[in-house]
Design an enzyme around this catalytic site. Sequence first.
Site, PDB file in Angstrom:
ATOM      1  N   ARG A  18       0.809  -1.222   0.000  1.00  0.00           N
ATOM      2  CA  ARG A  18       0.000   0.000   0.000  1.00  0.00           C
ATOM      3  C   ARG A  18       0.845   1.276   0.000  1.00  0.00           C
ATOM      4  NH1 ARG A  18      -5.116  -0.699   4.136  1.00  0.00           N
ATOM      5  NH2 ARG A  18      -6.143  -2.453   3.071  1.00  0.00           N
TER       6      ARG A  18
ATOM      7  N   LYS B  57       3.642 -19.717   5.640  1.00  0.00           N
ATOM      8  CA  LYS B  57       2.933 -20.173   6.828  1.00  0.00           C
ATOM      9  C   LYS B  57       2.611 -18.969   7.715  1.00  0.00           C
ATOM     10  CE  LYS B  57       6.627 -21.200  10.147  1.00  0.00           C
ATOM     11  NZ  LYS B  57       6.117 -20.638  11.373  1.00  0.00           N
TER      12      LYS B  57
ATOM     13  N   HIS C 127      10.430 -23.245   5.208  1.00  0.00           N
ATOM     14  CA  HIS C 127      11.842 -22.967   4.934  1.00  0.00           C
ATOM     15  C   HIS C 127      12.781 -24.004   5.542  1.00  0.00           C
ATOM     16  CE1 HIS C 127      11.668 -21.059   8.967  1.00  0.00           C
ATOM     17  NE2 HIS C 127      12.959 -21.304   9.016  1.00  0.00           N
TER      18      HIS C 127
ATOM     19  N   LYS D 237      16.772 -26.008   4.151  1.00  0.00           N
ATOM     20  CA  LYS D 237      18.056 -25.934   4.840  1.00  0.00           C
ATOM     21  C   LYS D 237      19.011 -27.001   4.312  1.00  0.00           C
ATOM     22  CE  LYS D 237      16.537 -23.999   9.270  1.00  0.00           C
ATOM     23  NZ  LYS D 237      17.570 -22.940   9.388  1.00  0.00           N
TER      24      LYS D 237
ATOM     25  N   GLU E 208      15.507 -22.454  20.410  1.00  0.00           N
ATOM     26  CA  GLU E 208      15.871 -21.067  20.121  1.00  0.00           C
ATOM     27  C   GLU E 208      16.237 -20.388  21.430  1.00  0.00           C
ATOM     28  OE1 GLU E 208      12.194 -19.890  18.310  1.00  0.00           O
ATOM     29  OE2 GLU E 208      12.919 -20.306  16.283  1.00  0.00           O
TER      30      GLU E 208
ATOM     31  N   ASP F  79       3.306 -22.852  15.585  1.00  0.00           N
ATOM     32  CA  ASP F  79       4.396 -22.151  14.915  1.00  0.00           C
ATOM     33  C   ASP F  79       5.521 -23.078  14.483  1.00  0.00           C
ATOM     34  OD1 ASP F  79       5.612 -19.698  14.012  1.00  0.00           O
ATOM     35  OD2 ASP F  79       6.959 -19.780  15.738  1.00  0.00           O
TER      36      ASP F  79
ATOM     37  N   HIS G 259       7.441 -27.478  10.902  1.00  0.00           N
ATOM     38  CA  HIS G 259       8.863 -27.808  10.859  1.00  0.00           C
ATOM     39  C   HIS G 259       9.170 -29.168  11.488  1.00  0.00           C
ATOM     40  CE1 HIS G 259       9.127 -23.796   9.551  1.00  0.00           C
ATOM     41  NE2 HIS G 259       9.294 -23.198  10.703  1.00  0.00           N
TER      42      HIS G 259
ATOM     43  N   LYS H 273      11.256 -21.392  22.872  1.00  0.00           N
ATOM     44  CA  LYS H 273      11.976 -20.117  22.849  1.00  0.00           C
ATOM     45  C   LYS H 273      12.608 -19.854  24.214  1.00  0.00           C
ATOM     46  CE  LYS H 273       9.343 -17.887  19.171  1.00  0.00           C
ATOM     47  NZ  LYS H 273      10.488 -17.923  18.245  1.00  0.00           N
TER      48      LYS H 273
END
Length: 493
Positions: A51, A150, A180, A184, A218, A237, A242, A342
Amino acid sequence: MKLSYITGMSFDLVLFGGTGDLAWRKLMPALFQAFRHGTLPKDGRIVGVARDDLTDDAYRALIHERFDQVDLAKRPTPGEFERFAQHLHFLRMDLSKPQDFQRLAQWLGPRNADVVVMYLAVGPSLFTVACEQLAAAGLNRPNTRLVLEKPLGHDLASNRSINETVRRAFSERQIFRIDHYLGKPSVQNLFALRFGNALFEPLWRRDTISHIEITIAEDFGVEKRGTFYDTTGALRDMVQNHALQLLCALAMEPPINAHADAIRDEKLKVLRSLKRWTPADLAQHAVRGQYGAGVANGEQVPAYRDEPGVDPASRTETFVALRAEIANWRWAGVPFYIRTGKRLAARDAHIVVNFRPAPHAIFNSPPGTVNRLVIELQPRDGLQLHLLAQGQENRRATQNLAPVHLDLDFEHRFGSERVGAYERLLLDVIDGRLNLFVRSDEQEEAWRWVEPVLEHWQAEESNGPRPYAAGTWGPSAASAMIARDGHSWSEEL
């Protein structure tokens, strides 16, 4: 590592969400690396769509400025960016306005590129309207390829709804659902390990393998994604896509060939063979956690509920540990432990294949030592094979063994400048290779398996996610879960 692609074709890549976070953090750097490596077709245009009221030159300046935030080795020199920028264009569009799609069709029409890629780097709520308008404007021709980021839905019903809408406008062979992780290099080496070598195939079964661990850890928090993450959580997520894709790569049968549907057929069989959840399983084999304040990378960090955009009373999980089983002849009775989270102790993604001990022990070995194959995914890319051997210090004690490991560092062997995940996947889209993309029936089966866990957690009134301190390996319940089977996570050995 240079990939082989058709570089003589013409292409137009239309990037919806062209000024968004994904575009400048992942997609533009990946496209530039392909340009630098000489694998991006020279006769191509990259069209940012958003936009914003920008000219081509203003858009190029914006992208150039944001390249300052990527790794130094991946930043273009002034001369490189000047040449790369000739591919970049910008078109102002509002996805709710049909006339803007007609204008896009007019802009693309005169060139009649060999391939047109529509990359929807926008929220999934906009997938439906974008696909309907692309079809209405005649932008769903056979040479068009549609890329969907996703998350593709929030549950099984929403995933089906999105896929049904998309399939009304595009055929399945035109749809590239991107994950993704499948791009890898380390995951590609997982396929190569299994299907390019005969060494492990006779051992790759329940008779010789005790259990398998999949960890995607992570060390950072939700960063600026608090608003998105608080309505998503770790199960949606990371696990639904994954982690389950890694499980499929580990457990699938050898495909009859390397064609896309042959590979995806075998992955689908694994997903359909996952043992369905019972109430007892949900109570014992599904653990969720949420990070509290703690120390990560030497710095004090806040609790999840204190992150920007997060509900102060949030029950969203930032950690998941699951025990899965595959009900087929190859894997029956072998537990697969999946863990992701995480603010854990390290950024570390790996797979540990634990082999059964020798059936009859004639040597003395340290307690708890077994043969293990460790497949390292990030930050290091390599293999470790853990064995037992007799050391030089044990010349007289011939019955005593000590653990050793053989180490294969792929970055040392192939160089650190390897093709990144998004670079490979974007080139595969342009080239029409579907092998590393997810089919709709795969997605639906994955949602079907995780949905009972979601429903179980949503139905609980009193028990929310278990707390764990930032900088640790998650709640103790995850260790208790795997310990019930007499096993432990790799860092606890």
